[in-house]
Design a protein around this motif. Structure first.
Motif, PDB file in Angstrom:
ATOM      1  N   LYS A 162      26.964  25.807 -18.329  1.00 33.81           N
ATOM      2  CA  LYS A 162      27.876  24.685 -18.566  1.00 33.81           C
ATOM      3  C   LYS A 162      29.242  25.178 -19.033  1.00 33.81           C
ATOM      4  O   LYS A 162      30.276  24.659 -18.611  1.00 33.81           O
ATOM      5  CB  LYS A 162      27.280  23.736 -19.604  1.00 33.81           C
ATOM      6  N   LYS A 163      29.254  26.193 -19.884  1.00 37.36           N
ATOM      7  CA  LYS A 163      30.513  26.745 -20.371  1.00 37.36           C
ATOM      8  C   LYS A 163      31.323  27.373 -19.239  1.00 37.36           C
ATOM      9  O   LYS A 163      32.549  27.475 -19.327  1.00 37.36           O
ATOM     10  CB  LYS A 163      30.248  27.786 -21.461  1.00 37.36           C
ATOM     11  N   SER A 164      30.633  27.791 -18.181  1.00 39.41           N
ATOM     12  CA  SER A 164      31.308  28.374 -17.026  1.00 39.41           C
ATOM     13  C   SER A 164      31.732  27.321 -16.016  1.00 39.41           C
ATOM     14  O   SER A 164      32.239  27.650 -14.942  1.00 39.41           O
ATOM     15  CB  SER A 164      30.393  29.404 -16.346  1.00 39.41           C
ATOM     16  N   GLY A 165      31.485  26.044 -16.351  1.00 37.40           N
ATOM     17  CA  GLY A 165      31.894  24.959 -15.473  1.00 37.40           C
ATOM     18  C   GLY A 165      30.912  24.623 -14.378  1.00 37.40           C
ATOM     19  O   GLY A 165      31.257  23.916 -13.421  1.00 37.40           O
ATOM     20  N   CYS A 166      29.687  25.123 -14.490  1.00 37.10           N
ATOM     21  CA  CYS A 166      28.672  24.859 -13.465  1.00 37.10           C
ATOM     22  C   CYS A 166      27.872  23.604 -13.816  1.00 37.10           C
ATOM     23  O   CYS A 166      27.486  23.408 -14.970  1.00 37.10           O
ATOM     24  CB  CYS A 166      27.717  26.042 -13.339  1.00 37.10           C
ATOM     25  N   PRO A 167      27.589  22.760 -12.831  1.00 34.87           N
ATOM     26  CA  PRO A 167      26.759  21.586 -13.093  1.00 34.87           C
ATOM     27  C   PRO A 167      25.314  21.983 -13.321  1.00 34.87           C
ATOM     28  O   PRO A 167      24.874  23.053 -12.900  1.00 34.87           O
ATOM     29  CB  PRO A 167      26.903  20.756 -11.811  1.00 34.87           C
ATOM     30  N   SER A 168      24.562  21.125 -14.002  1.00 36.41           N
ATOM     31  CA  SER A 168      23.156  21.418 -14.265  1.00 36.41           C
ATOM     32  C   SER A 168      22.324  20.151 -14.140  1.00 36.41           C
ATOM     33  O   SER A 168      22.789  19.041 -14.400  1.00 36.41           O
ATOM     34  CB  SER A 168      22.977  22.020 -15.663  1.00 36.41           C
ATOM     35  N   ILE A 169      21.086  20.350 -13.739  1.00 38.79           N
ATOM     36  CA  ILE A 169      20.114  19.262 -13.583  1.00 38.79           C
ATOM     37  C   ILE A 169      18.920  19.603 -14.458  1.00 38.79           C
ATOM     38  O   ILE A 169      18.384  20.709 -14.384  1.00 38.79           O
ATOM     39  CB  ILE A 169      19.669  19.118 -12.116  1.00 38.79           C
ATOM     40  N   ALA A 170      18.494  18.663 -15.288  1.00 38.94           N
ATOM     41  CA  ALA A 170      17.362  18.887 -16.183  1.00 38.94           C
ATOM     42  C   ALA A 170      16.165  18.070 -15.734  1.00 38.94           C
ATOM     43  O   ALA A 170      16.288  16.878 -15.438  1.00 38.94           O
ATOM     44  CB  ALA A 170      17.729  18.517 -17.617  1.00 38.94           C
ATOM     45  N   VAL A 171      15.004  18.715 -15.675  1.00 37.87           N
ATOM     46  CA  VAL A 171      13.740  18.038 -15.369  1.00 37.87           C
ATOM     47  C   VAL A 171      12.862  18.167 -16.602  1.00 37.87           C
ATOM     48  O   VAL A 171      12.412  19.259 -16.942  1.00 37.87           O
ATOM     49  CB  VAL A 171      13.049  18.661 -14.137  1.00 37.87           C
ATOM     50  N   THR A 172      12.614  17.057 -17.285  1.00 42.14           N
ATOM     51  CA  THR A 172      11.917  17.079 -18.573  1.00 42.14           C
ATOM     52  C   THR A 172      11.257  15.727 -18.820  1.00 42.14           C
ATOM     53  O   THR A 172      11.498  14.774 -18.073  1.00 42.14           O
ATOM     54  CB  THR A 172      12.911  17.420 -19.701  1.00 42.14           C
ATOM     55  N   VAL A 173      10.420  15.639 -19.854  1.00 40.62           N
ATOM     56  CA  VAL A 173       9.714  14.376 -20.087  1.00 40.62           C
ATOM     57  C   VAL A 173      10.597  13.318 -20.730  1.00 40.62           C
ATOM     58  O   VAL A 173      10.285  12.136 -20.671  1.00 40.62           O
ATOM     59  CB  VAL A 173       8.456  14.577 -20.986  1.00 40.62           C
ATOM     60  N   SER A 174      11.703  13.731 -21.329  1.00 38.69           N
ATOM     61  CA  SER A 174      12.523  12.770 -22.073  1.00 38.69           C
ATOM     62  C   SER A 174      14.005  12.965 -21.821  1.00 38.69           C
ATOM     63  O   SER A 174      14.501  14.089 -21.837  1.00 38.69           O
ATOM     64  CB  SER A 174      12.250  12.882 -23.576  1.00 38.69           C
ATOM     65  N   GLU A 175      14.709  11.870 -21.601  1.00 32.94           N
ATOM     66  CA  GLU A 175      16.144  11.944 -21.398  1.00 32.94           C
ATOM     67  C   GLU A 175      16.908  11.969 -22.717  1.00 32.94           C
ATOM     68  O   GLU A 175      18.139  12.036 -22.734  1.00 32.94           O
ATOM     69  CB  GLU A 175      16.624  10.765 -20.559  1.00 32.94           C
ATOM     70  N   THR A 176      16.182  11.902 -23.836  1.00 31.19           N
ATOM     71  CA  THR A 176      16.828  11.975 -25.141  1.00 31.19           C
ATOM     72  C   THR A 176      16.717  13.379 -25.740  1.00 31.19           C
ATOM     73  O   THR A 176      17.112  13.594 -26.876  1.00 31.19           O
ATOM     74  CB  THR A 176      16.201  10.958 -26.116  1.00 31.19           C
ATOM     75  N   SER A 177      16.180  14.311 -24.978  1.00 33.81           N
ATOM     76  CA  SER A 177      16.016  15.682 -25.462  1.00 33.81           C
ATOM     77  C   SER A 177      17.358  16.386 -25.557  1.00 33.81           C
ATOM     78  O   SER A 177      18.363  15.951 -24.975  1.00 33.81           O
ATOM     79  CB  SER A 177      15.092  16.469 -24.530  1.00 33.81           C
ATOM     80  N   LEU A 178      17.383  17.504 -26.260  1.00 27.93           N
ATOM     81  CA  LEU A 178      18.609  18.284 -26.403  1.00 27.93           C
ATOM     82  C   LEU A 178      19.054  18.843 -25.057  1.00 27.93           C
ATOM     83  O   LEU A 178      20.254  18.897 -24.759  1.00 27.93           O
ATOM     84  CB  LEU A 178      18.378  19.426 -27.403  1.00 27.93           C
ATOM     85  N   LEU A 179      18.104  19.253 -24.236  1.00 20.35           N
ATOM     86  CA  LEU A 179      18.444  19.776 -22.918  1.00 20.35           C
ATOM     87  C   LEU A 179      19.204  18.739 -22.095  1.00 20.35           C
ATOM     88  O   LEU A 179      20.157  19.064 -21.384  1.00 20.35           O
ATOM     89  CB  LEU A 179      17.173  20.207 -22.179  1.00 20.35           C
ATOM     90  N   SER A 180      18.791  17.482 -22.194  1.00 15.39           N
ATOM     91  CA  SER A 180      19.429  16.412 -21.435  1.00 15.39           C
ATOM     92  C   SER A 180      20.891  16.246 -21.814  1.00 15.39           C
ATOM     93  O   SER A 180      21.715  15.832 -20.989  1.00 15.39           O
ATOM     94  CB  SER A 180      18.690  15.093 -21.654  1.00 15.39           C
ATOM     95  N   LYS A 181      21.222  16.553 -23.052  1.00 16.27           N
ATOM     96  CA  LYS A 181      22.604  16.405 -23.509  1.00 16.27           C
ATOM     97  C   LYS A 181      23.528  17.415 -22.844  1.00 16.27           C
ATOM     98  O   LYS A 181      24.741  17.186 -22.723  1.00 16.27           O
ATOM     99  CB  LYS A 181      22.678  16.547 -25.033  1.00 16.27           C
ATOM    100  N   TYR A 182      22.971  18.535 -22.397  1.00 10.80           N
ATOM    101  CA  TYR A 182      23.770  19.547 -21.723  1.00 10.80           C
ATOM    102  C   TYR A 182      23.800  19.336 -20.210  1.00 10.80           C
ATOM    103  O   TYR A 182      24.653  19.902 -19.527  1.00 10.80           O
ATOM    104  CB  TYR A 182      23.220  20.950 -22.019  1.00 10.80           C
ATOM    105  N   ALA A 183      22.888  18.553 -19.688  1.00  8.41           N
ATOM    106  CA  ALA A 183      22.753  18.386 -18.241  1.00  8.41           C
ATOM    107  C   ALA A 183      23.695  17.316 -17.693  1.00  8.41           C
ATOM    108  O   ALA A 183      23.996  16.332 -18.372  1.00  8.41           O
ATOM    109  CB  ALA A 183      21.314  18.028 -17.888  1.00  8.41           C
ATOM    110  N   ASP A 184      24.141  17.524 -16.476  1.00 15.37           N
ATOM    111  CA  ASP A 184      24.953  16.513 -15.795  1.00 15.37           C
ATOM    112  C   ASP A 184      24.061  15.387 -15.272  1.00 15.37           C
ATOM    113  O   ASP A 184      24.473  14.231 -15.218  1.00 15.37           O
ATOM    114  CB  ASP A 184      25.714  17.159 -14.638  1.00 15.37           C
TER     115      ASP A 184
END
Length: 222
Positions: free
Chosen positions: A157-179
C-alpha cells in the motif's frame, strides 16, 4: 429482503453508499424506525435473521449458506470492484500464512492458468522489497489480524499498489488496509493466535468465482 444477510455486516457508510444517500440520512431512517442508532438496527436485524433462519446450526450448512451469499447483488458489487483491479495488466502477488498460505498458493496457480502473472508469498519472513509499480496484493487471512500479513499488505500500500483482502470480517485490521474486502461471514474458529480450524472453502469458492469472472471479461474484450 435478499440483501438483509449482508446488511448486518455493513458499516453505516457502506450502506449509505449502496443506497445512494448520506450517512446522516441513514441514521435518521434508523431513528424513525424506532432505533437509537445504526448499531441497534443491525443488532435487531441480525437476531431476527437467526430466529427465522432455516439453516441448521452445523458447520457444513453454515458453509453452504455462506457461499450462497456470494450470489446476492450486494456482494456482486464487491466482486466487480475486485475484478476491475485484477483485470488490469498487473502482476498478482497472493499472500497468506499457514492454512491461508495454502489457499494463496492455489489462488496464484488458478490465476496463472488464465495467463495472469501470479506468485505466492506464504513465508512471513520473505522480503517484499520488489518493484511494485505494476502489482496487486491479493491477501488471505481468516481472522484478518495476522501481523505478518498486515505488514506485507501495508508495504504494498505504501508503494501505491492496490490490495484485495479475503477474510471472515470486513471490520478486521487487514480490511482497513485493503482497497476491496471480500468477507465471507463465517464463524471464526480460532484455537489460538496462530492456529484455527475455520474452513477455507468459502475463500476457495471466491477464488473460483473471481477466476471465472476474469475469464469471461477477457473473452468479451477479445
Amino acid at each position: 429482503s435478499q440483501n438483509e444477510p449482508l446488511v448486518v455486516y455493513m458499516t453505516i457508510r457502506e450502506l449509505a453508499e449502496y443506497a445512494g444517500v448520506s450517512t446522516a440520512s441513514t441514521l435518521r431512517f434508523c431513528q424513525k424506525c424506532g432505533f437509537a442508532g445504526y448499531k441497534e438496527l443491525k443488532y435487531t436485524l441480525k437476531n431476527n435473521l437467526k430466529t427465522h433462519s432455516n439453516v441448521p446450526n452445523n458447520n457444513v450448512s453454515e458453509i453452504i449458506d455462506c457461499i450462497q451469499k456470494f450470489e446476492q447483488p450486494l456482494y456482486k458489487d464487491r466482486l466487480e470492484k475486485a475484478l476491475d483491479i485484477l483485470s488490469e495488466d498487473v502482476q498478482i502477488i497472493c499472500i497468506g500464512i499457514g492454512n491461508s498460505g495454502i489457499t494463496a498458493r492455489y489462488a496464484a496457480r488458478r490465476l496463472s492458468s488464465l495467463k495472469k502473472f501470479s506468485l505466492c508469498i506464504d513465508d512471513p519472513f520473505y522480503s517484499v522489497e520488489l518493484p511494485k509499480s505494476n502489482m496487486v496484493a491479493l491477501a488471505f487471512s481468516i481472522s484478518g489480524e495476522r501481523e505478518e500479513v498486515i505488514r506485507m499488505v501495508e508495504s504494498f500500500k505504501k508503494s501505491g499498489c492496490p490490495s484485495i483482502a479475503v477474510t471472515v470480517s470486513e471490520t478486521s485490521l487487514l480490511s482497513k488496509y485493503a482497497d476491496v474486502t471480500l468477507p465471507y461471514y463465517l464463524s471464526y474458529k480460532g484455537l489460538s493466535k496462530v492456529v484455527d480450524t475455520t474452513s477455507q472453502m468459502p475463500a476457495t469458492a471466491l477464488i473460483e468465482i473471481l477466476a471465472n469472472m476474469l475469464y469471461e471479461r477477457e473473452q468479451q474484450n477479445e
